[in-house]
Design an enzyme around this catalytic site. Structure first.
Site, PDB file in Angstrom:
ATOM      1  N   PHE A 176       0.757  -1.270   0.058  1.00 35.26           N
ATOM      2  CA  PHE A 176      -0.072   0.235   0.086  1.00 35.26           C
ATOM      3  C   PHE A 176       0.832   1.164  -0.036  1.00 35.26           C
ATOM      4  CE2 PHE A 176      -0.561   2.849   3.524  1.00 35.26           C
ATOM      5  CZ  PHE A 176       0.058   2.283   4.538  1.00 35.26           C
ATOM      6  N   LYS A 177       2.133   1.061   0.548  1.00 33.32           N
ATOM      7  CA  LYS A 177       2.894   2.432   0.419  1.00 33.32           C
ATOM      8  C   LYS A 177       3.005   3.091  -0.965  1.00 33.32           C
ATOM      9  CE  LYS A 177       4.626   1.493   5.040  1.00 33.32           C
ATOM     10  NZ  LYS A 177       3.926   0.311   5.179  1.00 33.32           N
ATOM     11  N   ASP A 178       2.851   2.124  -2.004  1.00 31.37           N
ATOM     12  CA  ASP A 178       2.886   2.789  -3.233  1.00 31.37           C
ATOM     13  C   ASP A 178       2.099   3.720  -3.432  1.00 31.37           C
ATOM     14  OD1 ASP A 178       4.966   0.669  -4.182  1.00 31.37           O
ATOM     15  OD2 ASP A 178       3.452  -0.618  -4.619  1.00 31.37           O
ATOM     16  N   LEU A 219       3.977   6.815  -2.132  1.00 32.05           N
ATOM     17  CA  LEU A 219       5.401   6.867  -2.853  1.00 32.05           C
ATOM     18  C   LEU A 219       5.642   6.991  -4.210  1.00 32.05           C
ATOM     19  CD1 LEU A 219       7.279   4.721  -0.147  1.00 32.05           C
ATOM     20  CD2 LEU A 219       7.613   7.067  -0.410  1.00 32.05           C
ATOM     21  N   THR A 230       8.191  -0.018   2.941  1.00 33.91           N
ATOM     22  CA  THR A 230       8.514   1.352   2.651  1.00 33.91           C
ATOM     23  C   THR A 230       9.826   1.493   1.998  1.00 33.91           C
ATOM     24  OG1 THR A 230       7.902   2.090   4.841  1.00 33.91           O
ATOM     25  CG2 THR A 230       8.446   3.834   3.406  1.00 33.91           C
TER      26      THR A 230
END
Ligand code: PLP
Length: 491
Positions: free
Chosen positions: A111-113, A116, A144
């Site tokens: 989900f950090k995509d 980011l 991350t």
């Protein structure tokens, strides 16, 4: 230019949204917040007319008022037009009465995509007028790091150093980082746990000598961790988009409340949901879901935050966190923007490892937040239960959030935020399904056989890629590693 952001700990320390993105952390160690963000809510009718990218333009336009409409559009298109493998970007699926919001369709299957992929564009846009470069320093508990490396890879005027706890990430996470290509990336394993990495990175941001050294090299140190508003703000978008999908799918009527269950570590994801709520999204409850590092469960139940407890390594490593940095922003709004109070709590946390927000604030918090945690064993049982009933395979982080949602699904619609593809944690997922004794790569392919979602190509190819980053450091060598990387930037 409007100086609408300020430190959680001191209203005098102001910044506009560009500066806040470039600095990451406020000079006093506080986090940047916009006190008045709730004063002009997002128009839900307008949200209903848009797709993900359109909602992103609305939300970012509101929260980043120093960026022009064109700049925001360029950033949103750069991040979201090609890199995701689902046309909806963040699809919502019904899984046995729980609405699962899949945030893992980006380039690194985590989900950090969501944030980011866009942060590098926001930073480059914020830098536009200057010849400076930004050096990103990131501490990561696993996901991350790769998402940041992938986002910043070869982006002009930027470079990135990633630090992860040695031996405490999954083999796939390790290979995702150690095989990272790019002329502006550096990756280091650090002896210790994630909190050691993160505390040291935080210290180094405040370190005058290091900052002076960087400045002389025309480098500005910044953060891609979830403390940066450029990380946080893009995450607000998918809460609105999930809501839009529920209305479109006739699960709810426009204006009706929903709840969100969020597997939580640093409190960034769930805080973004709270921001969406402050901006007018109708939310009944947030369920904060943790693993055995259940410091947030205790906090939400008792009002006492106490990190004095053993650090436990779990099968949901991205949630193995005892200091949830972004909680500070929530405390700021909870305490009616009383910076002195926030600063005092954070000082107690630093000195004694704990603070107590008292009964009044606890009750106020509990009106909107509830919490629960699962042990590893319980997490495996949830994965098995959901697979047996529906054929859907959840990753361990998602399973923790799913269970909290499942328990409350009769009280009204609940969205469970799914934060990683199960392929990233194949071995543990298969263990849950009683398929054991496979190495991580065998497990990846085994899971591909039984899961209806296909194995993402970027994960499949990892096994073959050469290892490019092998350095292991002690925390006291991180300073030197950063200096070296700064020196190399203008070579
Ligand atoms: C980072 C992460 C989390 C926790 O998110 P926070 O914003 O730190 O609370 C949960 N699941 C996965 C897979 C993650 O990578």
């Amino acid at each position: 230019m409007s100086l609408n952001y300020q430190s959680t700990r001191n209203p005098e320390l102001k910044a506009d949204s560009r500066q806040a993105i470039l600095k990451g952390l406020a000079p006093d160690g506080g986090l940047y917040v916009w006190p008045d963000m709730a004063k002009s809510p997002v128009d839900l009718d307008q949200v209903m007319q848009e797709d993900y990218m359109g909602i992103a333009r609305i939300v970012l336009g509101k929260l980043l008022p120093d960026f022009t409409e064109d700049e925001i559009k360029e950033c949103v298109e750069g991040a979201y037009s090609e890199k995701f493998d689902d046309p909806l970007l963040t699809p919502v699926h019904d899984v046995d009465g729980v609405h699962v919001l899949e945030l893992f369709h980006g380039p690194t299957s985590a989900f950090k995509d969501m944030a980011l992929t866009i942060l590098p564009y926001l930073m480059r846009s914020a830098l536009k007028q200057s010849d400076e470069k930004v050096m990103i320093l990131t501490a990561t508990s696993g996901d991350t790091g790769k998402a940041a490396l992938s986002g910043f890879q070869d982006v002009d005027q930027t470079a990135i150093c990633v630090f992860y706890p040695h031996g405490k990430v999954s083999d796939i996470q390790y290979r995702q980082m150690a095989t990272q290509k790019g002329n502006n990336v550096a990756v280091f394993a650090v002896n210790g746990n994630f909190d050691d990495c993160q505390s040291r990175v935080k210290e180094l941001f405040m370190d005058e000598e290091l900052n002076e050294f960087a400045k002389q090299n025309h480098v500005r140190l910044s953060s891609a961790n979830s403390i940066n508003i450029g990380r946080l703000i893009p995450q607000v978008v998918y809460y609105f988009d999930a809501y839009r999908q529920l209305v479109n799918n006739k699960v709810i009527k426009l204006g009706e409340e929903v709840s969100f269950s969020v597997p939580t570590g640093n409190f960034g994801d769930v805080l973004a949901g709270y921001y969406a709520n402050l901006l007018g999204l109708p939310v009944r409850k947030f369920y904060v879901a943790s693993n055995s590092n259940n410091v947030l469960t205790d906090f939400i139940k008792t009002g006492v935050y106490d990190k004095n407890r053993p650090f436990i390594q779990t099968i949901s490593p991205s949630m193995d966190i005892l200091i949830s940095s972004n909680l500070e922003r929530f405390l700021y709004f909870l305490a009616d923007q009383d910076s002195k109070q926030v600063a005092a709590w954070m000082e107690q946390l630093k000195q004694e490892g704990k603070y107590d927000i008292g009964e009044e604030y606890r009750k106020k918090m509990q009106e909107k937040f509830d919490a629960d945690f699962l042990s590893d064993e319980q997490t495996l049982q949830v994965i098995k239960k959901v697979y047996d009933r529906t054929g859907v395979v959840l990753d361990p982080h998602t399973a923790i959030g799913y269970q909290a949602a499942y328990q409350h699904k009769d009280e009204g619609p609940v969205v469970a935020v799914s934060t990683a593809s199960p392929y990233k944690f194949s071995r543990d997922v298969l263990k849950a399904l009683n398929i054991e004794d496979l190495d991580e790569w065998e497990a990846l392919h085994k899971l591909d056989e039984i899961n209806s979602d296909i194995l993402p190509e970027k994960l499949a190819e990892l096994e073959e890629l050469p290892i490019l980053h092998e350095t292991v450091l002690n925390a006291d060598q991180m300073d030197e590693a950063i200096r070296k990387a700064c020196g190399e930037l203008y070579d």
